[in-house]
Design a protein around this motif. Sequence first.
Motif, PDB file in Angstrom:
ATOM      1  N   GLY B 216      -4.917  10.029  -0.377  1.00 19.71           N
ATOM      2  CA  GLY B 216      -5.064  10.858   0.827  1.00 19.71           C
ATOM      3  C   GLY B 216      -4.051  11.988   0.890  1.00 19.71           C
ATOM      4  N   VAL B 217      -2.866  11.757   0.347  1.00 16.41           N
ATOM      5  CA  VAL B 217      -1.850  12.818   0.288  1.00 16.41           C
ATOM      6  C   VAL B 217      -2.280  13.874  -0.726  1.00 16.41           C
ATOM      7  CG1 VAL B 217       0.561  13.376  -0.209  1.00 16.41           C
ATOM      8  CG2 VAL B 217      -0.006  11.197   0.882  1.00 16.41           C
ATOM      9  N   GLU B 218      -2.658  13.394  -1.926  1.00 19.45           N
ATOM     10  CA  GLU B 218      -3.096  14.314  -2.982  1.00 19.45           C
ATOM     11  C   GLU B 218      -4.205  15.245  -2.500  1.00 19.45           C
ATOM     12  OE1 GLU B 218      -2.846  11.075  -6.385  1.00 19.45           O
ATOM     13  OE2 GLU B 218      -4.531  12.478  -6.690  1.00 19.45           O
ATOM     14  N   ARG B 219      -5.129  14.663  -1.744  1.00 21.16           N
ATOM     15  CA  ARG B 219      -6.297  15.435  -1.306  1.00 21.16           C
ATOM     16  C   ARG B 219      -6.070  16.163   0.014  1.00 21.16           C
ATOM     17  NH1 ARG B 219     -10.884  10.823  -2.695  1.00 21.16           N
ATOM     18  NH2 ARG B 219     -10.617  10.889  -4.961  1.00 21.16           N
ATOM     19  N   GLY B 220      -4.930  15.943   0.625  1.00 21.89           N
ATOM     20  CA  GLY B 220      -4.570  16.677   1.839  1.00 21.89           C
ATOM     21  C   GLY B 220      -5.243  16.186   3.116  1.00 21.89           C
ATOM     22  N   GLY B 221      -5.975  15.074   3.031  1.00 20.32           N
ATOM     23  CA  GLY B 221      -6.706  14.594   4.213  1.00 20.32           C
ATOM     24  C   GLY B 221      -5.891  13.675   5.096  1.00 20.32           C
ATOM     25  N   ARG B 222      -4.849  13.064   4.496  1.00 17.63           N
ATOM     26  CA  ARG B 222      -3.979  12.176   5.278  1.00 17.63           C
ATOM     27  C   ARG B 222      -2.539  12.461   4.858  1.00 17.63           C
ATOM     28  NH1 ARG B 222      -4.699   5.941   5.393  1.00 17.63           N
ATOM     29  NH2 ARG B 222      -5.067   6.295   3.172  1.00 17.63           N
ATOM     30  N   PRO B 223      -1.919  13.442   5.498  1.00 21.52           N
ATOM     31  CA  PRO B 223      -0.619  13.919   5.023  1.00 21.52           C
ATOM     32  C   PRO B 223       0.520  12.912   5.167  1.00 21.52           C
ATOM     33  CG  PRO B 223      -1.234  14.992   7.092  1.00 21.52           C
ATOM     34  CD  PRO B 223      -2.441  14.243   6.614  1.00 21.52           C
ATOM     35  N   LYS B 224       0.459  11.996   6.161  1.00 19.30           N
ATOM     36  CA  LYS B 224       1.663  11.213   6.479  1.00 19.30           C
ATOM     37  C   LYS B 224       1.586   9.729   6.128  1.00 19.30           C
ATOM     38  CE  LYS B 224       4.226  12.285  10.126  1.00 19.30           C
ATOM     39  NZ  LYS B 224       4.694  12.657  11.496  1.00 19.30           N
ATOM     40  N   ALA B 225       0.381   9.180   5.970  1.00 13.94           N
ATOM     41  CA  ALA B 225       0.258   7.718   5.886  1.00 13.94           C
ATOM     42  C   ALA B 225       1.094   7.116   4.762  1.00 13.94           C
ATOM     43  CB  ALA B 225      -1.216   7.329   5.715  1.00 13.94           C
ATOM     44  N   TYR B 226       1.017   7.704   3.574  1.00 12.50           N
ATOM     45  CA  TYR B 226       1.715   7.129   2.426  1.00 12.50           C
ATOM     46  C   TYR B 226       3.226   7.091   2.671  1.00 12.50           C
ATOM     47  CZ  TYR B 226       3.677   6.658  -2.244  1.00 12.50           C
ATOM     48  OH  TYR B 226       4.411   6.230  -3.317  1.00 12.50           O
ATOM     49  N   ALA B 227       3.779   8.222   3.118  1.00 14.64           N
ATOM     50  CA  ALA B 227       5.236   8.299   3.305  1.00 14.64           C
ATOM     51  C   ALA B 227       5.701   7.340   4.394  1.00 14.64           C
ATOM     52  CB  ALA B 227       5.632   9.734   3.650  1.00 14.64           C
ATOM     53  N   ILE B 228       4.936   7.256   5.482  1.00 14.18           N
ATOM     54  CA  ILE B 228       5.332   6.364   6.584  1.00 14.18           C
ATOM     55  C   ILE B 228       5.291   4.908   6.118  1.00 14.18           C
ATOM     56  CG2 ILE B 228       4.600   5.471   8.843  1.00 14.18           C
ATOM     57  CD1 ILE B 228       5.795   8.153   9.242  1.00 14.18           C
ATOM     58  N   ALA B 229       4.205   4.514   5.443  1.00 10.52           N
ATOM     59  CA  ALA B 229       4.085   3.123   4.992  1.00 10.52           C
ATOM     60  C   ALA B 229       5.217   2.779   4.024  1.00 10.52           C
ATOM     61  CB  ALA B 229       2.724   2.895   4.330  1.00 10.52           C
ATOM     62  N   GLU B 230       5.536   3.699   3.117  1.00 14.97           N
ATOM     63  CA  GLU B 230       6.604   3.440   2.154  1.00 14.97           C
ATOM     64  C   GLU B 230       7.972   3.335   2.836  1.00 14.97           C
ATOM     65  OE1 GLU B 230       7.268   2.762  -1.323  1.00 14.97           O
ATOM     66  OE2 GLU B 230       5.337   1.957  -0.692  1.00 14.97           O
ATOM     67  N   ARG B 231       8.202   4.213   3.814  1.00 10.90           N
ATOM     68  CA  ARG B 231       9.502   4.160   4.516  1.00 10.90           C
ATOM     69  C   ARG B 231       9.657   2.849   5.265  1.00 10.90           C
ATOM     70  NH1 ARG B 231       9.883   9.404   8.025  1.00 10.90           N
ATOM     71  NH2 ARG B 231      11.483   8.276   9.181  1.00 10.90           N
ATOM     72  N   VAL B 232       8.600   2.426   5.949  1.00 12.75           N
ATOM     73  CA  VAL B 232       8.678   1.157   6.678  1.00 12.75           C
ATOM     74  C   VAL B 232       8.887   0.006   5.691  1.00 12.75           C
ATOM     75  CG1 VAL B 232       7.371  -0.518   8.055  1.00 12.75           C
ATOM     76  CG2 VAL B 232       7.332   1.903   8.677  1.00 12.75           C
TER      77      VAL B 232
END
Lengths: 314, 240
Positions: B216-232
């Motif tokens: 979703g980050v690569e494709r620009g459709g979900r900018p924050k989910a990956y970073a937020i999940a990883e930080r948590v």
Amino acid sequence: MSAPHTQTTKSSAELDRTASWYEASARTRVRLLLDPGSVVEFIGPEKREVSPHLKLFDLPEQFDDGIVVGRGRLDGSPVFVAAQEGRFMGGAFGEVHGAKLTGLLRAARDIGSVPVLILFDTGGVRLQEANAGELAIAEIMRAVIEARTAGVKVIGLIGGRAGCYGGGGLIAGCCSALAVSEQGRISVSGPEVIETNRGVEEFDSRDRALVWRTMGGKHRRLLGGAEVFVDDTIQDFRDAALELLSSIRAFGIDTLRAEQSRLEDRLQRFGACPDAVDIWTAEGIPDAVSIPALPADQFIALADKVRRSSRDAR
Amino acid sequence: MTLDDILASLFPDGHDVKNSGGVLSGSGALRSGGRALVIGVADRTALGVDEAIRLSNYVLASLENGNAPILVLADSDSQRMSKRDELLGLNEFLAHLAKSLIYADMRGRPAIGLLYGHSAAGALLATALATRVLVGLPSADPAVMDLPSMARVTKLSIEVLQEKAKSTPVFAPGLRNLAQTGAVHLTWDETVPLAEQLDSLLANMPDARDRRDALGVERGGRPKAYAIAERVRELALQAL
């Protein structure tokens, strides 16, 4: 001098826990549910990680995107906790909201021994970011199963004002066990959605008694959709969480086979029942029409007598 | 492509997939050897308790039989919206189906979704989105919720929503919009035999780790989910 002080702290915590779960905010539920002073939040509101999408709809953001995730202690033992805030956009799953829970579950999976408590309070997917929210729910479901397969106990506590609807209901169905209060409705389609799509003859969403007895906590407990029914106080939810944590067994193929039989059996026995009252009657409950009015303690005694729970079959 | 065309193109060496009241079950001969389990929902059928329990049964019954992939075909309505389904605990039936698919996938039966028509809401979660790799056909038409219903909930006109949909894929129906969030891994070409594309996917099957947020980050459709999940995740791991 320290003993009386400890005593005072303890009794004040217990006093605070007489508060209504339904009325409390997500943060208050977490603070009072866990041991006093033990809660540490991850990416709290001070980090201001808001939804990247609500701006587009000129809607107000919330600095925690409507969910609290963190760690704490329950009766001295470490737990992870997530609590949805039903008063922000109906507790709906958006991109950031969902990702916080996904990250927490993945950590629990990696550790393998620290349980997760999910305090559901949600209408389902946040429609303004529907695709991101739907996928967040799919990721959470997978993360729950990965965590459970790794040996983690995942407990759902349901008694908030938004209930547990839509994808929230599916996540709840993936948990190891659920505790629910009378207010804690669990369902996929909400009353208004059914009425909008199928007409008022199918479901009259203004008939609150119908809503409670079809989706409410008492029916879910009698049907086996929730393991424990609790009164609407934070202390009761705390006691239920402790009880469930001590009694859940491992998850695996036997669990899924047992659930298959449990649900097939339910369809066979109750599939033709037109109403919850018919199900309760078929379950052998005398005077089933009186169930909605029963006080919590009497209902719990009755439910424990007539119905096995779904333990080890979820 | 019709369902029959799709099955014929997927399994040129034969299949025994049956459609019974919109519930698909059977198997298909893989060119690489072995037989894939095939389940699914066809004819835009709503997924209710009666359909879900049959599908989960097929999945669980197949778990004893080796390590062939599971194909989940989807052309469904949303979950069945009815008093009876909710009365009987539809959330448990849909969760049970999703759990069975995810568990099978983790235990050596790679699950592949094939979205070839409509699907929505709870039905999408319990079938196509409970797989390791979700493939779309160009004819696919998924929607978390249709625009008229969304207009009612958001109190915006359909015209305004259509205008907004042009600048953001995050809420709008359609395969491309869902794919941009990372939910759909790849789209197959209908002019090439599907068996070839299935072979190539099976030969390059990713491991069972869920990477849809990174996609979703690569494709620009979900900018924050990956970073937020990883930080948590990292904060939670450090906390203990």
